[in-house]
Design a protein around this motif. Structure first.
Motif, PDB file in Angstrom:
ATOM      1  N   TRP A  50      -2.940   4.767   3.542  1.00  0.00           N
ATOM      2  CA  TRP A  50      -4.346   5.147   3.594  1.00  0.00           C
ATOM      3  C   TRP A  50      -4.861   5.533   2.214  1.00  0.00           C
ATOM      4  O   TRP A  50      -4.080   5.865   1.321  1.00  0.00           O
ATOM      5  CB  TRP A  50      -4.589   6.263   4.603  1.00  0.00           C
ATOM      6  N   THR A  51      -6.161   5.436   2.073  1.00  0.00           N
ATOM      7  CA  THR A  51      -6.843   5.829   0.855  1.00  0.00           C
ATOM      8  C   THR A  51      -8.217   6.348   1.226  1.00  0.00           C
ATOM      9  O   THR A  51      -8.762   5.962   2.276  1.00  0.00           O
ATOM     10  CB  THR A  51      -6.963   4.652  -0.140  1.00  0.00           C
ATOM     11  N   ASP A  74      -6.275   5.364  -4.763  1.00  0.00           N
ATOM     12  CA  ASP A  74      -5.175   6.318  -4.717  1.00  0.00           C
ATOM     13  C   ASP A  74      -4.540   6.138  -3.340  1.00  0.00           C
ATOM     14  O   ASP A  74      -5.144   6.475  -2.320  1.00  0.00           O
ATOM     15  CB  ASP A  74      -5.731   7.739  -4.887  1.00  0.00           C
ATOM     16  N   LEU A  75      -3.336   5.589  -3.306  1.00  0.00           N
ATOM     17  CA  LEU A  75      -2.705   5.178  -2.050  1.00  0.00           C
ATOM     18  C   LEU A  75      -1.689   6.204  -1.562  1.00  0.00           C
ATOM     19  O   LEU A  75      -0.902   6.734  -2.338  1.00  0.00           O
ATOM     20  CB  LEU A  75      -2.022   3.826  -2.232  1.00  0.00           C
ATOM     21  N   ARG A 115       2.541  10.037  -1.581  1.00  0.00           N
ATOM     22  CA  ARG A 115       1.569   9.291  -2.374  1.00  0.00           C
ATOM     23  C   ARG A 115       2.339   8.291  -3.215  1.00  0.00           C
ATOM     24  O   ARG A 115       3.362   8.624  -3.810  1.00  0.00           O
ATOM     25  CB  ARG A 115       0.786  10.252  -3.271  1.00  0.00           C
ATOM     26  N   PHE A 116       1.842   7.041  -3.272  1.00  0.00           N
ATOM     27  CA  PHE A 116       2.483   6.037  -4.106  1.00  0.00           C
ATOM     28  C   PHE A 116       2.157   6.334  -5.560  1.00  0.00           C
ATOM     29  O   PHE A 116       1.003   6.561  -5.905  1.00  0.00           O
ATOM     30  CB  PHE A 116       1.976   4.628  -3.776  1.00  0.00           C
ATOM     31  N   GLU A 117       3.175   6.339  -6.407  1.00  0.00           N
ATOM     32  CA  GLU A 117       2.979   6.414  -7.844  1.00  0.00           C
ATOM     33  C   GLU A 117       3.483   5.118  -8.434  1.00  0.00           C
ATOM     34  O   GLU A 117       4.577   4.661  -8.091  1.00  0.00           O
ATOM     35  CB  GLU A 117       3.731   7.600  -8.450  1.00  0.00           C
ATOM     36  N   LEU A 118       2.669   4.537  -9.316  1.00  0.00           N
ATOM     37  CA  LEU A 118       2.995   3.259  -9.914  1.00  0.00           C
ATOM     38  C   LEU A 118       2.785   3.336 -11.422  1.00  0.00           C
ATOM     39  O   LEU A 118       1.935   4.091 -11.898  1.00  0.00           O
ATOM     40  CB  LEU A 118       2.087   2.160  -9.340  1.00  0.00           C
ATOM     41  N   VAL A 121       5.954   9.907  -3.811  1.00  0.00           N
ATOM     42  CA  VAL A 121       5.992  11.320  -4.151  1.00  0.00           C
ATOM     43  C   VAL A 121       5.523  12.113  -2.945  1.00  0.00           C
ATOM     44  O   VAL A 121       4.448  11.850  -2.396  1.00  0.00           O
ATOM     45  CB  VAL A 121       5.088  11.607  -5.369  1.00  0.00           C
ATOM     46  N   ALA A 122       6.336  13.086  -2.527  1.00  0.00           N
ATOM     47  CA  ALA A 122       5.975  13.913  -1.366  1.00  0.00           C
ATOM     48  C   ALA A 122       4.700  14.692  -1.647  1.00  0.00           C
ATOM     49  O   ALA A 122       4.408  15.064  -2.776  1.00  0.00           O
ATOM     50  CB  ALA A 122       7.107  14.875  -1.040  1.00  0.00           C
TER      51      ALA A 122
END
Length: 167
Positions: free
Chosen positions: A42-43, A33-34, A11-14, A157-158
């Motif tokens: 995907w989202t 939430d990507l 998951r991308f965390e920004l 993040v895994a």
């Protein structure tokens, strides 16, 4: 030639920011939430009623925004950040607001600074396709890519695989 995939799954965390599509600070935004699996971003979300065009139907510009976002973030799977140069969309069926949808974007090809992507919006329960897209992105230069990564605190993040084992 297809690009080598860097990211595998997560998951991308920004850092909080105001992007209409993926930012958490935009009160009127989509707050996407990507996630990434291989070369696919995907989202999943349920569109609120304030994103409608015709009564009960999602506005085409919102559909375009979701497709552009997942296709652009698919570039991160090859450690590329880019700018949208061209995008074409085929709206296949009306998308009802309040429906659960899944947006998927995939990096298809990388040639020097040009990155080709594909995307789709589907019903995650049935696989029914609402819209498909193709995009062409121009890769940001290395120094700009580094600035963007730092500005947005980009990290992957895994997480557990998506339900059903597919993105």
């Amino acid at each position: 030639m297809t690009s080598e995939v860097v990211a595998t799954s997560g998951r991308f965390e920004l850092t909080p920011h105001a992007c209409f599509a993926c930012g958490q600070l935009n009160a009127h935004g989509l707050h996407l939430d990507l996630h990434v699996t291989g070369d696919t971003c995907w989202t999943e979300l349920t569109l609120r009623g304030d994103f409608q065009g015709w009564e009960g139907i999602a506005h085409g510009g919102i559909i375009a925004t979701i497709l552009d976002e997942v296709m652009a973030w698919a570039l991160a799977s090859a450690d590329a950040w880019g700018y949208t140069a061209r995008m074409s969309i085929e709206y296949r069926r009306p998308l009802p607001v309040g429906a659960r949808i899944r947006g998927e974007g995939r990096l298809v090809e990388r040639r020097r600074r040009l990155l080709t992507t594909s995307g789709r919006l589907i019903d995650p329960a049935t696989g029914e396709v609402y819209a498909t897209a193709e995009g062409l992105y121009v890769a940001a230069p290395a120094e700009r890519r580094a600035e963007l990564k730092e500005r947005y605190g980009f990290r992957l993040v895994a997480e557990a695989p998506a339900p059903g084992g597919t993105p």
